[in-house]
Design a protein around this motif. Structure first.
Motif, PDB file in Angstrom:
ATOM      1  N   UNK A  86     -18.123  54.201  15.106  1.00 23.61           N
ATOM      2  CA  UNK A  86     -17.813  55.401  14.505  1.00 23.61           C
ATOM      3  C   UNK A  86     -19.057  55.877  13.499  1.00 23.61           C
ATOM      4  N   UNK A  87     -19.324  54.903  12.698  1.00 21.57           N
ATOM      5  CA  UNK A  87     -20.617  54.932  11.910  1.00 21.57           C
ATOM      6  C   UNK A  87     -21.796  55.234  12.722  1.00 21.57           C
ATOM      7  N   UNK A  88     -22.275  54.589  13.808  1.00 20.31           N
ATOM      8  CA  UNK A  88     -23.167  54.792  14.814  1.00 20.31           C
ATOM      9  C   UNK A  88     -23.129  55.991  15.289  1.00 20.31           C
ATOM     10  N   UNK A  89     -21.974  56.560  15.828  1.00 22.08           N
ATOM     11  CA  UNK A  89     -21.774  57.668  16.465  1.00 22.08           C
ATOM     12  C   UNK A  89     -22.173  59.029  15.554  1.00 22.08           C
ATOM     13  N   UNK A  90     -21.595  58.722  14.185  1.00 25.60           N
ATOM     14  CA  UNK A  90     -21.876  60.039  13.118  1.00 25.60           C
ATOM     15  C   UNK A  90     -23.394  60.002  13.106  1.00 25.60           C
ATOM     16  N   UNK A  91     -24.051  58.739  12.930  1.00 22.69           N
ATOM     17  CA  UNK A  91     -25.337  58.689  12.691  1.00 22.69           C
ATOM     18  C   UNK A  91     -26.162  59.348  14.033  1.00 22.69           C
ATOM     19  N   UNK A  92     -25.519  59.151  15.148  1.00 20.58           N
ATOM     20  CA  UNK A  92     -26.346  59.562  16.301  1.00 20.58           C
ATOM     21  C   UNK A  92     -26.200  61.343  16.091  1.00 20.58           C
ATOM     22  N   UNK A  93     -25.160  61.812  15.851  1.00 21.70           N
ATOM     23  CA  UNK A  93     -24.713  63.194  15.709  1.00 21.70           C
ATOM     24  C   UNK A  93     -25.874  63.609  14.582  1.00 21.70           C
ATOM     25  N   UNK A  94     -26.028  62.984  13.639  1.00 18.79           N
ATOM     26  CA  UNK A  94     -26.970  63.616  12.364  1.00 18.79           C
ATOM     27  C   UNK A  94     -28.279  63.569  13.330  1.00 18.79           C
ATOM     28  N   UNK A  95     -28.801  62.745  13.984  1.00 21.59           N
ATOM     29  CA  UNK A  95     -30.084  62.551  14.890  1.00 21.59           C
ATOM     30  C   UNK A  95     -30.199  63.586  15.556  1.00 21.59           C
ATOM     31  N   UNK A  96     -29.095  64.060  16.390  1.00 21.22           N
ATOM     32  CA  UNK A  96     -29.280  65.034  17.431  1.00 21.22           C
ATOM     33  C   UNK A  96     -29.387  66.509  16.800  1.00 21.22           C
ATOM     34  N   UNK A  97     -28.624  66.585  15.555  1.00 23.38           N
ATOM     35  CA  UNK A  97     -28.768  67.739  14.950  1.00 23.38           C
ATOM     36  C   UNK A  97     -30.118  67.997  14.403  1.00 23.38           C
ATOM     37  N   UNK A  98     -30.564  66.923  13.863  1.00 23.77           N
ATOM     38  CA  UNK A  98     -32.060  66.924  13.327  1.00 23.77           C
ATOM     39  C   UNK A  98     -33.141  67.245  14.134  1.00 23.77           C
ATOM     40  N   UNK A  99     -33.044  66.861  15.439  1.00 22.73           N
ATOM     41  CA  UNK A  99     -33.836  66.924  16.645  1.00 22.73           C
ATOM     42  C   UNK A  99     -33.938  68.469  17.089  1.00 22.73           C
ATOM     43  N   UNK A 100     -32.470  69.066  17.087  1.00 16.85           N
ATOM     44  CA  UNK A 100     -32.238  70.437  17.572  1.00 16.85           C
ATOM     45  C   UNK A 100     -32.744  71.349  16.370  1.00 16.85           C
ATOM     46  N   UNK A 101     -32.660  70.968  15.244  1.00 15.45           N
ATOM     47  CA  UNK A 101     -33.343  71.878  14.256  1.00 15.45           C
ATOM     48  C   UNK A 101     -34.799  72.052  14.425  1.00 15.45           C
TER      49      UNK A 101
END
Length: 255
Positions: free
Chosen positions: A217-232
């Motif tokens: 879960x923690x890694x998946x949340x971190x992955x979501x943060x990374x994807x959001x940062x990349x998209x922005x």
């Protein structure tokens, strides 16, 4: 982006993913396998609780970045246009700039509480510096011949600033905003982790850890943060190239 760039980007994403899968499956890394993290990543997309927490984080990040942009650009224009003020404020800027935002979390909690206002204040503080410095340095480097040419036609200080200095500095200000967007995302999650509160991605991470340490879960949340940062970052890059195409042509950055 051309086809070659897409292929290279895909390889660059798949290679670390495959490496992580091998290392976790073989027990070299004591973490959940990457494939399970990816499954959890997509599961979170349908989790209403996670989406509400993510929306709270994004809202605080956007508000903090917007405030930082306005404050830093206005201050940067003032300091970059008036040498006396720039010299006078130099010591204060160099004193405050190295102070990490995390060190200010206790003070921010005392002033604003452990909720959205605290996060916005910390993001604004941390995100303002790249924009401020880029604005100041960009205004310093404006072609003096262009400014003198406009003055020779009778234009005043404000007209020169509006017609020459600001357009020349705008692409560098946009670069500062891109850098600050990433900094703001790091700060908002860090503030949620260490400052507490009831909502946010950081709160999801705390709950995952306290609820049995579910690393997937923690890694998946971190992955979501990374994807959001990349998209922005990608969005801001494209907006910058579109808005300042003349600058992209001059620097050869037309990807």
């Amino acid at each position: 982006m051309n086809t070659g760039g897409i292929i290279r980007g895909t390889i660059g994403a798949l290679l670390p993913a495959a490496t992580a899968e091998v290392l976790t499956r073989t027990g070299v890394l004591g973490l959940a396998p990457f494939s399970e993290v990816v499954v959890r990543f997509f599961t979170l997309a349908a989790d209403g609780g996670f989406l509400l927490n993510a929306a709270d984080t994004v809202a605080a990040w956007a508000a903090g970045l917007a405030l930082a942009t306005v404050a830093a650009v206005l201050t940067g224009v003032l300091l970059g246009s008036v040498p006396f003020l720039n010299t006078a404020a130099g010591v204060v800027v160099e004193f405050l700039r190295p102070i990490p935002s995390v060190a200010l979390i206790p003070l921010a909690i005392l002033l604003f509480g452990a909720e959205t206002q605290m996060k916005i204040a910390l993001i604004c503080y941390a995100a303002a510096w790249p924009i401020l410095l880029n604005t100041i340095y960009a205004l310093r480097d404006v072609d003096p011949l262009a400014k003198e040419a406009l003055r020779s036609f009778g234009f005043g200080r404000l007209a020169v600033l509006w017609r020459v200095s600001l357009p020349s500095a705008a692409p560098f200000v946009a670069t500062g905003v891109r850098v600050s967007a990433a900094i703001g995302l790091v700060v908002v999650i860090g503030a949620e982790l260490y400052g507490g509160g009831e909502r946010g991605i950081g709160v999801v991470l705390i709950q995952a850890r306290s609820g049995g340490g579910s690393d997937e879960v923690m890694l998946a949340v971190a992955l979501w943060a990374g994807v959001f940062g990349l998209a922005v970052n990608t969005l801001l890059q494209r907006l910058s190239r579109t808005a300042f195409r003349w600058h992209a042509v001059r620097t050869g950055d037309l990807r």
